[in-house]
Design an enzyme around this catalytic site. Structure first.
Site, PDB file in Angstrom:
ATOM      1  N   SER A  65      -2.374   2.228  -9.107  1.00  0.00           N
ATOM      2  CA  SER A  65      -1.409   1.929  -7.786  1.00  0.00           C
ATOM      3  C   SER A  65      -0.218   3.129  -7.830  1.00  0.00           C
ATOM      4  O   SER A  65       0.151   3.143  -6.664  1.00  0.00           O
ATOM      5  CB  SER A  65      -0.559   0.416  -7.825  1.00  0.00           C
ATOM      6  OG  SER A  65      -1.813  -0.187  -7.548  1.00  0.00           O
ATOM      7  N   LYS A  68      -0.486   5.517  -4.845  1.00  0.00           N
ATOM      8  CA  LYS A  68      -0.543   4.429  -3.276  1.00  0.00           C
ATOM      9  C   LYS A  68       0.618   5.489  -2.918  1.00  0.00           C
ATOM     10  O   LYS A  68       0.433   5.653  -1.789  1.00  0.00           O
ATOM     11  CB  LYS A  68      -0.457   3.222  -3.569  1.00  0.00           C
ATOM     12  CG  LYS A  68      -1.447   2.088  -3.446  1.00  0.00           C
ATOM     13  CD  LYS A  68      -1.695   1.499  -3.975  1.00  0.00           C
ATOM     14  CE  LYS A  68      -2.834   0.236  -4.773  1.00  0.00           C
ATOM     15  NZ  LYS A  68      -2.022  -0.981  -5.219  1.00  0.00           N
ATOM     16  N   TYR A 192     -10.788   5.276  -2.695  1.00  0.00           N
ATOM     17  CA  TYR A 192     -10.196   3.888  -3.358  1.00  0.00           C
ATOM     18  C   TYR A 192      -9.104   3.973  -5.009  1.00  0.00           C
ATOM     19  O   TYR A 192      -8.977   4.090  -5.747  1.00  0.00           O
ATOM     20  CB  TYR A 192      -9.672   2.512  -2.560  1.00  0.00           C
ATOM     21  CG  TYR A 192      -8.727   2.238  -3.119  1.00  0.00           C
ATOM     22  CD1 TYR A 192      -7.510   2.246  -3.140  1.00  0.00           C
ATOM     23  CD2 TYR A 192      -8.904   0.750  -4.038  1.00  0.00           C
ATOM     24  CE1 TYR A 192      -6.030   1.442  -3.846  1.00  0.00           C
ATOM     25  CE2 TYR A 192      -8.346   0.419  -4.486  1.00  0.00           C
ATOM     26  CZ  TYR A 192      -6.905   0.479  -4.723  1.00  0.00           C
ATOM     27  OH  TYR A 192      -5.663  -0.551  -4.951  1.00  0.00           O
ATOM     28  N   TYR A 240       4.867  -5.129  -6.216  1.00  0.00           N
ATOM     29  CA  TYR A 240       4.223  -6.314  -5.819  1.00  0.00           C
ATOM     30  C   TYR A 240       5.365  -7.878  -6.081  1.00  0.00           C
ATOM     31  O   TYR A 240       6.259  -7.401  -5.394  1.00  0.00           O
ATOM     32  CB  TYR A 240       2.918  -6.863  -7.112  1.00  0.00           C
ATOM     33  CG  TYR A 240       2.095  -5.722  -7.281  1.00  0.00           C
ATOM     34  CD1 TYR A 240       1.490  -5.131  -5.482  1.00  0.00           C
ATOM     35  CD2 TYR A 240       2.354  -5.074  -7.962  1.00  0.00           C
ATOM     36  CE1 TYR A 240       0.705  -4.399  -6.280  1.00  0.00           C
ATOM     37  CE2 TYR A 240       1.143  -3.686  -8.544  1.00  0.00           C
ATOM     38  CZ  TYR A 240       0.337  -3.841  -7.298  1.00  0.00           C
ATOM     39  OH  TYR A 240       0.045  -2.445  -7.336  1.00  0.00           O
ATOM     40  N   VAL A 258      -1.275  -1.299 -12.546  1.00  0.00           N
ATOM     41  CA  VAL A 258      -1.248  -1.857 -14.084  1.00  0.00           C
ATOM     42  C   VAL A 258      -2.274  -0.606 -14.685  1.00  0.00           C
ATOM     43  O   VAL A 258      -2.264  -1.073 -15.921  1.00  0.00           O
ATOM     44  CB  VAL A 258      -2.954  -2.636 -13.617  1.00  0.00           C
ATOM     45  CG1 VAL A 258      -2.881  -3.728 -12.231  1.00  0.00           C
ATOM     46  CG2 VAL A 258      -4.039  -2.045 -12.593  1.00  0.00           C
TER      47      VAL A 258
END
Ligand code: GLU
Length: 305
Positions: A65, A68, A192, A240, A258
């Site tokens: 992530s 991103k 992705y 998150y 992760v």
């Protein structure tokens, strides 16, 4: 400062290994489940251009992530504020792959760092282009930001996630049903998954973060205004539903993945990459969060001071 920082990182590395409170590796991506959790690396690039490292700072890991942040930087460079018509910029307070939240918000993801929001960002990068071109743009951005061409995608991690990423398949289909996906779900997801499977070392990632940290001499891959906005989003949404806890404990913007990586930004002062693959209950690196907290406290780095 470099020698003092180097000494501190070496002590921190020893403490983390002594405490051995590693957390659990992500198991929903089979390739990541194979990684030994008892690893720790850290790299810190400071405003004077010095790099201090400790532990497994040269070992490649799956940035997941953290990608991103860089895909959003590419999209902001490409279409600017138009992206906010498709995705919000509020903290989620929900799991990174929450389907409930997406349904409640009628297909407009809460922010670009939860999975649904990142899938929309990647979909935007793909629009009118091939997956290969969109991925080249993200990898090219990272290479330029780190000034290192040895940054690649681990295809086996991408394939592993494609085989097991059922929640992401659900999110992409939901987005499509709400008219918030321009491309076929499988095509956006394939892109992705490959973007998440980029692998980097802590040194490469800390170097790539220099522009977001606004360090002098950083490659000009992102404008100062956009860097500020990326930092704001990292602060509020980068971990998150553990983002509030991370802000409270560390006081700096960060983005986790992760794979156990954390990109940590001390604006104007340093760009930091930490990696330890075991995760805490929020899905963020357990030892990595502890290390971020101790580093920020030791250096007196906080955006609140
Ligand atoms: N590729 C991962 C997923 O979509 C990214 C999640 C993360 O790193 O937090 O599930």
């Amino acid at each position: 400062m470099a020698a003092e920082l180097e000494r501190f990182l070496s002590r921190l590395n020893a403490e983390i290994r002594d405490e051995a409170d590693w957390g659990m590796v992500a198991t929903y991506i089979p390739e990541l489940a194979e990684v030994d959790p008892q690893q720790f690396g850290i790299a810190v690039v400071t405003a004077d251009g010095a790099i201090a490292t400790a532990g497994d700072a040269e070992r490649r890991f799956s940035i997941q992530s953290i990608s991103k942040v860089f895909s959003l930087a590419c999209v902001l460079g490409r279409i600017g504020d138009q992206i906010w018509a498709r995705v919000g910029r509020e903290p989620s307070g929900a799991r990174f792959d929450s389907i409930l939240l997406l349904e409640r918000e009628q297909g407009r993801p809460r922010n670009p760092f939860i999975n649904a929001g990142a899938i929309v960002t990647t979909d935007e990068l793909l629009t009118g282009r091939t997956p290969r071109d969109a991925l080249s743009e993200i990898v090219g951005f990272l290479r330029a930001a780190a000034e290192d061409d040895d940054i690649h995608i681990d295809k086996s991690v991408a394939a592993s996630e494609a085989e097991s990423g059922f929640r992401n398949v659900a999110l992409a289909n939901y987005l499509k049903s709400y008219g918030n996906l321009n491309n076929p779900p499988q095509m956006t997801l394939g892109t992705y998954f490959h973007q998440c499977a980029i692998e980097m070392t802590c040194v490469q990632l800390a170097l790539a973060g220099r522009a977001i940290a606004g360090l002098p001499g950083a490659p000009s891959v992102v404008s100062a205004v956009k860097a500020r906005r990326l930092n704001a989003l990292m602060m509020l949404c980068g971990h998150y539903d553990g983002s509030g806890d991370f802000a409270f404990r560390v006081g700096l913007p960060g983005k986790s993945g992760v794979g156990g990586g954390i990109l940590l930004i001390a604006p104007g002062r340093a760009s930091v990459a930490i990696w330890s693959p075991g995760l805490n209950a929020y899905g963020n690196s357990k030892a990595g969060t502890v290390a971020a907290e101790r580093l920020a406290a030791h250096m007196g780095w906080s955006v609140f001071a």
